[in-house]
Design an enzyme around this catalytic site. Structure first.
Site, PDB file in Angstrom:
ATOM      1  N   HIS A 168     -25.760  40.433  -4.055  1.00 24.50           N
ATOM      2  CA  HIS A 168     -25.180  41.147  -5.200  1.00 24.50           C
ATOM      3  C   HIS A 168     -26.152  41.103  -6.382  1.00 24.50           C
ATOM      4  O   HIS A 168     -27.081  40.295  -6.391  1.00 24.50           O
ATOM      5  CB  HIS A 168     -23.827  40.531  -5.581  1.00 24.50           C
ATOM      6  N   SER A 208     -26.142  34.714  -2.697  1.00 28.06           N
ATOM      7  CA  SER A 208     -26.927  35.002  -3.911  1.00 28.06           C
ATOM      8  C   SER A 208     -28.340  34.427  -3.842  1.00 28.06           C
ATOM      9  O   SER A 208     -29.152  34.884  -3.044  1.00 28.06           O
ATOM     10  CB  SER A 208     -26.202  34.474  -5.156  1.00 28.06           C
TER      11      SER A 208
END
Lengths: 68, 240
Positions: free
Chosen positions: B142, B119
């Site tokens: 993501h 992330s």
């Protein structure tokens, strides 16, 4: 008691806040150190925060040592 | 009399500290290692933002790291910084703050992704001059998520979309990955169970252009020394 769950144990039984109440960020010899305050007022080292790799080889900053 | 007593006390305290040193280390002098010219910044656990996480979480706090980055920039003895990453991600703005700080350092920076750089770990990893990833490390790309109170209005989505755009822009500006490719990875379905995104492993990250090279400590230190040597030779040229 038997648990069947995808959650981790700490999610179901969160550790008590008191366990970390004594944790402080202190300045020791110019180094930033996270330490637990013991009952007698002295500090026990938990973590050294430094960018100098040599600091981690210094005997004085081994986690668990009592800071005087 | 008073002075003598004070002196006596001082002597006693001095000798007691000496005894303590001998007891704990078996010697009176701690051998000092020479100062290292390359400093190390570890980004571990969660990147902590404005919300303080419960103490059982391992976190990297930006208020600890930002002053250290300034200290590194100011200290002429420090010639380079190695960033070690093993993070699950965390606060977007704290992560971007760290990334921007690392990217704007004048000294050479090299990062190594170990274990995971998920992330918000992605922008931090690519913020350095040169990035490495060990073959077993993974990076999850993501969409940005929001926790806490969410107001169900279209503006919330726009806010989230803008925040995501900042992350995307930073990554494509600081790595060789194309915007299209990065967005494809970010919004891919079927790679993560019941979730949107992609888990990129070591060599794949290099193939996509996200990370510069597969390698560990040895390669990173070689690259760092190369950067330092280049810096020094260019400085010499200016003087001449």
């Amino acid at each position: 008691m038997i648990l069947y769950t995808p959650l981790s144990e700490s999610d179901i039984f969160p550790s008590s806040e008191n366990a970390y109440k004594n944790r402080e960020c202190i300045n020791y010899n110019g180094k930033m150190i996270i330490a637990d305050k013991t009952d007698d007022g002295s500090y026990q080292m938990v973590q050294l925060i430094s960018t100098d790799p040599q600091d981690y080889l210094d005997q004085r900053y081994i986690p668990g040592t009592f800071l005087s | 009399m008073n002075k003598e007593e004070e002196e006596k006390k001082e002597d006693q305290s001095n000798s007691s500290s000496l005894v303590q040193k001998i007891q704990s280390l078996g010697q009176t002098n701690v051998v000092q290692a020479p100062d290292s010219n390359i400093h190390v910044l570890t980004i571990i656990g969660q990147v902590e933002g404005h919300m303080q996480l419960p103490p059982q979480n391992k976190t990297t706090k930006y208020e600890h790291l930002l002053p250290q980055l300034i200290a590194i920039e100011q200290n002429p003895k420090i010639e380079g910084v190695v960033i070690l990453l093993n993070t699950v991600g965390g606060d977007v703005e704290a992560g971007l703050a760290l990334s921007e700080m690392i990217a704007s350092l004048s000294k050479p920076t090299v990062s190594i992704v170990l274990g995971g750089g998920h992330s918000i770990g992605v922008p931090i990893a690519v913020s350095t001059d040169y990035s490495f990833i060990v073959p077993t490390a993974t990076m999850t790309i993501h969409p940005v998520r929001l926790t806490g109170l969410v107001i169900g209005v279209p503006q919330t989505f726009e806010y989230l979309d803008k925040m995501q755009d900042r992350v995307i822009q930073f990554v494509i500006n600081h790595s060789n990955i194309k915007e299209e490719k990065f967005k494809d990875l970010m919004f891919a379905k079927g790679n993560l169970t019941r979730d949107i995104g992609t888990n990129v492993v070591g060599t794949e990250a290099v193939e996509y252009g996200l990370i510069d090279e597969v390698g560990g400590v040895n390669e990173a230190m070689k690259k760092m020394n190369e950067f330092i040597a280049n810096n020094k030779s260019s400085e010499n040229q200016v003087i001449q």
